[in-house]
Design a protein around this motif. Sequence first.
Motif, PDB file in Angstrom:
ATOM      1  N   VAL A 195       0.839  -1.205   0.000  1.00 25.40           N
ATOM      2  CA  VAL A 195       0.000   0.000   0.000  1.00 25.40           C
ATOM      3  C   VAL A 195       0.873   1.253   0.000  1.00 25.40           C
ATOM      4  CG1 VAL A 195      -2.037  -1.047   1.055  1.00 25.40           C
ATOM      5  CG2 VAL A 195      -0.205  -0.198   2.522  1.00 25.40           C
ATOM      6  N   THR A 226       2.633   4.650  -1.059  1.00 32.04           N
ATOM      7  CA  THR A 226       2.096   5.815  -1.740  1.00 32.04           C
ATOM      8  C   THR A 226       3.027   6.992  -1.535  1.00 32.04           C
ATOM      9  OG1 THR A 226       0.237   7.360  -1.868  1.00 32.04           O
ATOM     10  CG2 THR A 226       0.718   6.442   0.289  1.00 32.04           C
ATOM     11  N   ILE A 252      -5.591   4.784   4.466  1.00 38.27           N
ATOM     12  CA  ILE A 252      -5.825   3.643   3.582  1.00 38.27           C
ATOM     13  C   ILE A 252      -7.252   3.190   3.811  1.00 38.27           C
ATOM     14  CG2 ILE A 252      -5.146   1.280   3.037  1.00 38.27           C
ATOM     15  CD1 ILE A 252      -2.394   2.016   4.316  1.00 38.27           C
ATOM     16  N   ASP A 311     -11.563   0.212   0.173  1.00 33.10           N
ATOM     17  CA  ASP A 311     -11.479  -0.055  -1.264  1.00 33.10           C
ATOM     18  C   ASP A 311     -10.054  -0.406  -1.671  1.00 33.10           C
ATOM     19  OD1 ASP A 311     -14.150   0.320  -1.656  1.00 33.10           O
ATOM     20  OD2 ASP A 311     -13.973   2.385  -2.391  1.00 33.10           O
ATOM     21  N   ARG A 312      -9.112   0.265  -1.059  1.00 34.35           N
ATOM     22  CA  ARG A 312      -7.719  -0.018  -1.406  1.00 34.35           C
ATOM     23  C   ARG A 312      -7.300  -1.401  -0.907  1.00 34.35           C
ATOM     24  NH1 ARG A 312      -2.639   3.879  -0.080  1.00 34.35           N
ATOM     25  NH2 ARG A 312      -1.189   3.040  -1.621  1.00 34.35           N
ATOM     26  N   ILE A 313      -7.785  -1.774   0.252  1.00 34.57           N
ATOM     27  CA  ILE A 313      -7.492  -3.116   0.768  1.00 34.57           C
ATOM     28  C   ILE A 313      -8.089  -4.169  -0.162  1.00 34.57           C
ATOM     29  CG2 ILE A 313      -7.898  -4.720   2.661  1.00 34.57           C
ATOM     30  CD1 ILE A 313      -5.888  -2.577   3.378  1.00 34.57           C
ATOM     31  N   ARG A 314      -9.338  -3.970  -0.563  1.00 34.07           N
ATOM     32  CA  ARG A 314      -9.983  -4.923  -1.473  1.00 34.07           C
ATOM     33  C   ARG A 314      -9.237  -4.996  -2.806  1.00 34.07           C
ATOM     34  NH1 ARG A 314     -15.019  -3.200   1.106  1.00 34.07           N
ATOM     35  NH2 ARG A 314     -15.008  -1.320  -0.198  1.00 34.07           N
ATOM     36  N   THR A 315      -8.799  -3.856  -3.306  1.00 34.00           N
ATOM     37  CA  THR A 315      -8.070  -3.827  -4.577  1.00 34.00           C
ATOM     38  C   THR A 315      -6.772  -4.605  -4.489  1.00 34.00           C
ATOM     39  OG1 THR A 315      -9.016  -1.684  -5.197  1.00 34.00           O
ATOM     40  CG2 THR A 315      -6.962  -2.318  -6.274  1.00 34.00           C
ATOM     41  N   ARG A 316      -6.032  -4.427  -3.403  1.00 35.88           N
ATOM     42  CA  ARG A 316      -4.761  -5.129  -3.256  1.00 35.88           C
ATOM     43  C   ARG A 316      -4.979  -6.632  -3.091  1.00 35.88           C
ATOM     44  NH1 ARG A 316      -1.812  -3.499  -6.061  1.00 35.88           N
ATOM     45  NH2 ARG A 316      -0.244  -4.846  -5.111  1.00 35.88           N
ATOM     46  N   THR A 322       3.855  -0.056   3.800  1.00 37.98           N
ATOM     47  CA  THR A 322       3.652   1.354   3.470  1.00 37.98           C
ATOM     48  C   THR A 322       4.927   2.013   2.977  1.00 37.98           C
ATOM     49  OG1 THR A 322       4.219   2.339   5.622  1.00 37.98           O
ATOM     50  CG2 THR A 322       1.988   1.410   5.378  1.00 37.98           C
ATOM     51  N   ALA A 338     -11.497   0.380   6.620  1.00 37.13           N
ATOM     52  CA  ALA A 338     -10.451  -0.584   6.275  1.00 37.13           C
ATOM     53  C   ALA A 338     -10.139  -1.501   7.449  1.00 37.13           C
ATOM     54  CB  ALA A 338      -9.195   0.141   5.820  1.00 37.13           C
TER      55      ALA A 338
END
Length: 257
Positions: free
Chosen positions: A107, A109, A115, A118-123, A141, A163
């Motif tokens: 993650v 950035t 975070i 949605d970002r957790i699901r995407t990863r 990170t 998250a």
Amino acid sequence: MRIIDLSTTIDADNWEPDPITHTPMTHRQGADHMAAAMREHFNLDLPADALPDGEFLNNDTFTLTAHTGTHIDAPAHYGSTATYGTPRTIDQLPLDWFHGPGVLLDVRTDHPATIGADRIRTRLHAIGHHLTPGDIVLLHTGADTRAGTPAYFTHFAGLDHDATHYLLDHGVRVIGTDAFSLDAPFPHIIETYRRTNDPTVLWPAHVAGRHREYCQIERLANLGALPAPTGFTVMCLPVKLARAGAGWTRAVALIDE
């Protein structure tokens, strides 16, 4: 089996908001200390010079908080009470929580912030992994590259409310990060609160522990050395500090070769 060290070094030369004090005892001082202890506790006379080379065992005294270096936050850290009962301290938790399948989520950035779910699901979708109870999720990170400097404590990304609960909803009991905190940096949290006047933005990952029993591993390191996002085991047994809200750990990844 290959062992990858995921822990930061506790070093009094590094910058810390709560400074570390390291007082070494030389081998000569160890001899004097032993001679004095023999006289005080056992009424025995053992001159320091009688020991081989006039030396005995050296020792080191460190003064530091339980949240210095790589450590595990216990449920008791998050608040004095919880909706599920009395929060447990680090010495009360079952050890099997701290040995399980690892899941690495990249993650990183350029913009330190929060975070979201949605970002957790995407990863997770990107690595083709479905969370199962007992998974130990590690957040890469990139903050560990600033460890030992003031920037380590202000420039990183942390989980928001959704998250955190997304991971807990899937049976995750231990969430780790290579950042100073599982929450966003203090300046970001406070600025968001001042802008919104919404108390739910104040350390949501930690406050979640007042409603869901779980642990955080903070201040991990070397997550970039893991060869794959899954297929490894995390071992992060906490030091058994009585009645403490956290305990240090030498976290490692075990890879079966």
